[in-house]
Design an enzyme around this catalytic site. Sequence first.
Site, PDB file in Angstrom:
ATOM      1  CB  THR A 188      -0.878   0.047   1.269  1.00  0.00           C
ATOM      2  OG1 THR A 188      -0.008   0.157   2.392  1.00  0.00           O
ATOM      3  CG2 THR A 188      -1.723  -1.195   1.407  1.00  0.00           C
ATOM      4  CD  GLU A 333      -4.996  -2.737   2.081  1.00  0.00           C
ATOM      5  OE1 GLU A 333      -5.419  -2.222   1.025  1.00  0.00           O
ATOM      6  OE2 GLU A 333      -4.451  -2.095   2.981  1.00  0.00           O
ATOM      7  CE  LYS A 440     -15.270  11.207  12.916  1.00  0.00           C
ATOM      8  NZ  LYS A 440     -13.891  10.813  13.020  1.00  0.00           N
ATOM      9  CD1 TRP A 445     -19.088  11.793  11.415  1.00  0.00           C
ATOM     10  CD2 TRP A 445     -19.092   9.898  10.226  1.00  0.00           C
ATOM     11  NE1 TRP A 445     -18.491  10.830  12.169  1.00  0.00           N
ATOM     12  CE2 TRP A 445     -18.478   9.655  11.475  1.00  0.00           C
ATOM     13  CE3 TRP A 445     -19.195   8.858   9.318  1.00  0.00           C
ATOM     14  CZ2 TRP A 445     -17.969   8.405  11.828  1.00  0.00           C
ATOM     15  CZ3 TRP A 445     -18.702   7.612   9.662  1.00  0.00           C
ATOM     16  CH2 TRP A 445     -18.093   7.388  10.911  1.00  0.00           C
TER      17      TRP A 445
HETATM   18  P1  ADP Z   1      -3.319   3.434  -1.290  1.00  0.00           P
HETATM   19  O1  ADP Z   1      -3.831   4.704  -1.939  1.00  0.00           O
HETATM   20  O2  ADP Z   1      -3.263   3.473   0.196  1.00  0.00           O
HETATM   21  O3  ADP Z   1      -2.200   2.784  -1.999  1.00  0.00           O
HETATM   22  P2  ADP Z   1      -5.107   1.935  -2.769  1.00  0.00           P
HETATM   23  O4  ADP Z   1      -4.470   2.449  -3.979  1.00  0.00           O
HETATM   24  O5  ADP Z   1      -5.286   0.526  -2.566  1.00  0.00           O
HETATM   25  O6  ADP Z   1      -4.411   2.406  -1.503  1.00  0.00           O
HETATM   26  O7  ADP Z   1      -6.408   2.765  -2.607  1.00  0.00           O
HETATM   27  C1  ADP Z   1      -7.532   2.282  -1.963  1.00  0.00           C
HETATM   28  C2  ADP Z   1      -8.404   3.408  -1.514  1.00  0.00           C
HETATM   29  O8  ADP Z   1      -8.652   4.344  -2.565  1.00  0.00           O
HETATM   30  C3  ADP Z   1      -9.765   2.956  -1.086  1.00  0.00           C
HETATM   31  O9  ADP Z   1      -9.738   2.441   0.217  1.00  0.00           O
HETATM   32  C4  ADP Z   1     -10.573   4.234  -1.213  1.00  0.00           C
HETATM   33  O10 ADP Z   1     -10.391   5.086  -0.104  1.00  0.00           O
HETATM   34  C5  ADP Z   1      -9.946   4.893  -2.408  1.00  0.00           C
HETATM   35  N1  ADP Z   1     -10.739   4.612  -3.602  1.00  0.00           N
HETATM   36  C6  ADP Z   1     -10.504   3.701  -4.553  1.00  0.00           C
HETATM   37  N2  ADP Z   1     -11.427   3.761  -5.525  1.00  0.00           N
HETATM   38  C7  ADP Z   1     -12.291   4.744  -5.172  1.00  0.00           C
HETATM   39  C8  ADP Z   1     -13.485   5.293  -5.749  1.00  0.00           C
HETATM   40  N3  ADP Z   1     -13.968   4.880  -6.915  1.00  0.00           N
HETATM   41  N4  ADP Z   1     -14.110   6.274  -5.076  1.00  0.00           N
HETATM   42  C9  ADP Z   1     -13.643   6.735  -3.902  1.00  0.00           C
HETATM   43  N5  ADP Z   1     -12.528   6.265  -3.313  1.00  0.00           N
HETATM   44  C10 ADP Z   1     -11.860   5.288  -3.937  1.00  0.00           C
END
Ligand code: ADP
Length: 559
Positions: A188, A333, A440, A445
């Site tokens: 991640t 994940e 918040k 929210w």
């Molecule tokens: P990171 O950015 O931590 O590497 P990821 O690339 O796996 O993690 O991103 C996952 C996160 O991206 C999700 O948990 C969510 O918050 C956000 N995300 C992914 N797709 C969308 C979407 N279509 N709309 C809103 N948020 C999204």
Amino acid sequence: MTTPLLGQMMDVPLTVSSLLAHAARHFGSTEIVSRRIEGDLHRYTYRDCEQRAKQLAQALIALGVEPGERVATLAWNGYRHLEAYYGTTGFGAVCHTINPRLFPDQIAYIINHADDAYVLFDTTFAPLVDVLAPQCPKVRGWIALADTAHLPAMQTPALSYETLVGAQDGDYEWPAIDERQASYLCYTSGTTGNPKGALYSHRSTVLHAFGASLPDAMGLSARDAVLPVVPMFHVNAWGIPHAAPLTGAKLVFPGKDLDGKSLYELMESERVTYSAGVPTVWLGLLNYMREAGVKFSSLQRTVIGGSACPPAMLRTFEDDYGVQVIHAWGMTEMSPLGTLSKLTWEQSQRPLAEQRALLEKQGHVMYGVDMKIVGEDGRELPWDGVAFGDLHVRGPWVIDRYFRKDDSPLADGWFPTGDVATIDRDSFLHITDRSKDVIKSGGEWISSIDLENVAIAHPAVAEAACIACAHPRWTERPLLVVVKRAGFEVTREALLAFYEGKVAKWWIPDDVAFVDELPHTATGKLQKLKLRDIFRDHVLPSALADEANCPLTRGNPAA
Ligand code: ADP
């Protein structure tokens, strides 16, 4: 107790190599086209790709790489990266894709944590490798994805990929390996703390590819030419390098040039029908197209995900360019796909406005993934489209635990995603925030994503972020941070007035700050942590105002 009666079907393991073997055998002449670092356009077929992936497997075995060992990549989307996907996993090694946009210290941490045996890198990253190599003494070799003529000048001794691969004959059978063995390791981006590793299995990768290919998921087909803009170093380019060979789709790789003009020209010249990427990339492409006054002649569908696709972007794609947007949600994940926005037959009979409202959400869950939203007490919340809750998921391509971490991240067998969402009666998911980005206000929210989507629809707004700002009465109130579109003007008051009638009155931001650019993470998402830091001392006018101007009088139900 009677012995259960077992089925009498072949026990064929679900291996990653079977995807490429299938494409090589049944779609052997289908093309893979790549914009190379060398500058030219490289073309070959699935048959050629499998041959070279086998040569790579032989070369890595000759270098002493054992099944289970990690081989890392630092590379753009291209045919050699695809060979690395299959040439490592094919003999049981683990392909560890690294995001080169992370800070060098984070990358060094990841390489050491993963215990990578070798690192394959595009020559663009030679200076980065020179920074990393002294910090990663356990790496046995650095392999430049180039022939000897294109080996870059660098301090780190590097091997030539083409020399290694060229020394092998490709006379190699993919071994039948246990489908539960590890296939890919993806970290991640670690916006807070160190990056964490998600270790996929052959089984989870193949099942995810099957799921992704379904018509109501990504819906890839042998009639498609697919250009993944989403990088192969970011959650396996959302599974396209697996779903494309499974379905026989033509692949088009853009290499390092992801600006609007380069993408548009490649899409046109290769008659691309399908693409996928994060909203920021599409922003660049749409800006270029608007300025150049050009249209797509072949693109039909695109997946947009990774962060929320603003409805205004969806409208532009559909109304101005006739391209269907598939809004998708997922995470590292989850390999990463969870939900995609496609309508059922019944939903597609409803009035257009209702259909569009549904398609703006993150969509319907794929078979294989189960989801629920829970309240602060851990109890499941109703699917009424109103109740916000923490989103939990489970399924065969969701992680059980993180690589080399003992404590389980699960809650009652479910993975808490860190996202806050509603689910409506149509089972459509709507992500309102990451839990740490939620605003918040007086115990209630406010969705920062919803507020950003409104701002983005204003013609003078190029990009917008909404963050929580400290407030003496309400604890937090929304602050809108905006980048203006070049050549356009808009005032704070006009932007705030733009919210009237579009969101509940008490959701309307308290203030607007104009900036030249917004900070982004290595995967192109808004970096709200940094933004909150920048605006830590920002004083909202409402925080200074007297009682009469307080949000209380604007009807905050939390009062
Ligand atoms: P990171 O950015 O931590 O590497 P990821 O690339 O796996 O993690 O991103 C996952 C996160 O991206 C999700 O948990 C969510 O918050 C956000 N995300 C992914 N797709 C969308 C979407 N279509 N709309 C809103 N948020 C999204």
